[in-house]
Design a protein around this motif. Structure first.
Motif, short mmCIF file in Angstrom:
data_model
loop_
_atom_site.label_atom_id
_atom_site.label_comp_id
_atom_site.label_asym_id
_atom_site.label_seq_id
_atom_site.Cartn_x
_atom_site.Cartn_y
_atom_site.Cartn_z
N GLN A 252 3.55 7.64 -5.26
CA GLN A 252 3.99 8.02 -3.91
C GLN A 252 5.49 7.83 -3.71
O GLN A 252 6.07 8.41 -2.79
N PHE A 253 6.12 7.03 -4.54
CA PHE A 253 7.50 6.60 -4.30
C PHE A 253 8.49 7.48 -5.06
O PHE A 253 8.15 8.03 -6.12
N PRO A 254 9.74 7.58 -4.52
CA PRO A 254 10.24 6.92 -3.31
C PRO A 254 9.74 7.61 -2.03
O PRO A 254 9.35 8.78 -2.06
N VAL A 255 9.76 6.87 -0.92
CA VAL A 255 9.35 7.39 0.38
C VAL A 255 10.46 7.12 1.38
O VAL A 255 11.37 6.33 1.14
N ALA A 256 10.35 7.79 2.55
CA ALA A 256 11.31 7.63 3.66
C ALA A 256 12.74 7.87 3.17
O ALA A 256 13.60 6.99 3.24
N GLN A 257 12.96 9.10 2.67
CA GLN A 257 14.28 9.52 2.18
C GLN A 257 14.83 8.57 1.11
O GLN A 257 16.04 8.30 1.04
N ASP A 320 -0.85 5.98 4.72
CA ASP A 320 -1.04 7.44 4.79
C ASP A 320 0.28 8.16 5.04
O ASP A 320 0.36 9.10 5.85
N GLY A 321 1.33 7.73 4.35
CA GLY A 321 2.62 8.39 4.47
C GLY A 321 3.45 7.99 5.66
O GLY A 321 4.60 8.42 5.80
N GLU A 322 2.91 7.15 6.53
CA GLU A 322 3.63 6.72 7.73
C GLU A 322 4.12 5.29 7.57
O GLU A 322 3.42 4.44 7.03
N ILE A 323 5.34 5.02 8.05
CA ILE A 323 5.90 3.68 8.01
C ILE A 323 5.59 2.96 9.31
O ILE A 323 5.92 3.44 10.41
N LEU A 324 4.91 1.81 9.20
CA LEU A 324 4.59 0.98 10.36
C LEU A 324 5.41 -0.30 10.29
O LEU A 324 5.65 -0.83 9.19
N VAL A 325 5.82 -0.82 11.43
CA VAL A 325 6.57 -2.07 11.48
C VAL A 325 5.79 -3.05 12.35
O VAL A 325 5.47 -2.77 13.51
N LYS A 326 5.45 -4.19 11.75
CA LYS A 326 4.69 -5.23 12.44
C LYS A 326 5.52 -6.51 12.50
O LYS A 326 6.13 -6.89 11.51
N GLU A 327 5.52 -7.15 13.64
CA GLU A 327 6.25 -8.42 13.78
C GLU A 327 5.26 -9.57 13.73
O GLU A 327 4.19 -9.52 14.35
N TYR A 328 5.62 -10.60 12.98
CA TYR A 328 4.69 -11.70 12.75
C TYR A 328 5.43 -13.03 12.70
O TYR A 328 6.45 -13.15 12.03
#
Length: 340
Positions: A252-257, A320-328
């Motif tokens: 899948q890589f690289p992803v997000a430009q 699924d191809g989408e970048i998610l950002v989670k704060e923890y």
């Protein structure tokens, strides 16, 4: 590292004296743990350890530094070290601990000058090789047991399956060897004996329970520098375990430009955990931890421990191809979470 007079204890093998004389040992120490100042000093624990830096940093078992009745850390530690010309005793202090893996980092209270043990790289381990463990060390002799490395670890992340991250060996190490190194004939450390036993009620691991399990030294060193710098006294926890990417995931890589060139996948998510609360799922891919790209479980372990309990970080996730950002905000591993 030095060559010493060796007394080898083995139920299965007898080795010629000439060959035994060629066995080198790491820089082994004996540790006495007791209560604090202002009270009669009653030695509560004895254990072995081994020096890993010339400045006097050493590794030993975490449980060997705790009060047997309560599990709380004792406060006074004395280290005996044989330099080859005689045994010296020094005070030592705790730098950091990892309770889940059951190891601790101590620092001898003296300015350097210690012989450091040689550490074997993980890619140098070979199943079937001869290994040794110390059961007693003093100025007169070192008592060793000898055996054979049977299997390497099958996983890199201990969070959910501790047994699978251990080395398995046919070697009978008594309790007096807890905290001590396991090493090859050249004295190179491959692991540490922590006294770990797989859960007895796990039928799938019945055969594993017959072997001795050894904490791989490379797993301890994945987080050694982070624990030393952070001076952590707790196990950080996220509620997930991780694994390397498989071939399909790597394609899948690289992803997000081209911003992300790899990651690691979530292998297990605990119910009622921080990961579950964040909505993370098995096979999601962790791309970055805070500001740092993650390409291996070792990368993740390093930064998790360096940030440590109480720090808030952002996790960058590919799903699924989408970048998610989670704060923890990193939590301490709760007592109810027990790896296998």
């Amino acid at each position: 590292m030095r060559f010493v007079a060796i007394i080898v204890l083995s139920l299965s093998c007898v080795y010629p004296a000439l060959l035994l004389a060629e066995v080198a040992t790491p820089s082994i120490v004996e540790i006495c743990a007791s209560n604090g100042p202002g009270a009669p000093q009653v030695i509560e624990r004895h254990s072995l350890g081994f020096i890993v830096e010339e400045e006097g940093f050493l590794l030993t078992s975490y449980e060997s530094l705790t009060k047997p009745e309560t599990g709380t850390l004792l406060s006074r530690f004395e280290v005996s070290w044989d330099s080859g010309t005689g045994t010296s005793r020094y005070a030592a202090r705790i730098i950091g601990v990892e309770p889940t893996l059951n190891f601790a980092v101590l620092k001898i209270e003296r300015e350097g000058g210690f012989a450091a043990s040689k550490i074997l790289r993980d890619d140098s381990l070979v199943a079937g090789e001869e290994i040794f463990a110390a059961t007693q060390a003093n100025a007169v002799s070192t008592h060793l047991v000898v055996g054979r490395l049977e299997a390497l670890n099958s996983k890199e992340c201990y969070q959910q399956d501790l047994t699978a991250t251990m080395l398995a060996a046919e070697i009978d190490i008594p309790s007096s060897g807890i905290g001590g190194p396991v090493f090859d004939r050249t004295g190179s450390v491959i692991g540490m004996f922590t006294g770990y036993h797989p859960p007895e009620d796990d039928d799938d691991q019945a055969n594993e329970a017959e072997l001795t399990h050894i904490l791989p030294i490379f797993l301890a060193f994945n987080i050694y520098d982070s624990i030393k710098q952070r001076q952590s006294l707790a196990s950080p926890w996220t509620g997930f375990s991780v694994r390397p990417l498989n071939e399909v995931e790597r394609r899948q890589f690289p992803v997000a430009q081209g911003q992300f060139t790899g990651g690691i996948a979530f292998e297990y998510i605990w119910e009622s955990s921080p990961a579950a609360a964040m909505g993370l799922a098995v096979d999601d891919i962790l791309l970055r931890f805070a500001y740092y790209p993650i390409h291996s479980p070792a990368d993740f372990q390093k930064w998790l421990y360096l940030y440590g309990v109480g720090r808030t970080v952002k996790l960058y996730i590919l799903r699924d191809g989408e970048i998610l950002v989670k704060e923890y905000t990193i939590e301490e591993r709760p007592s109810w979470v027990k790896p296998l």
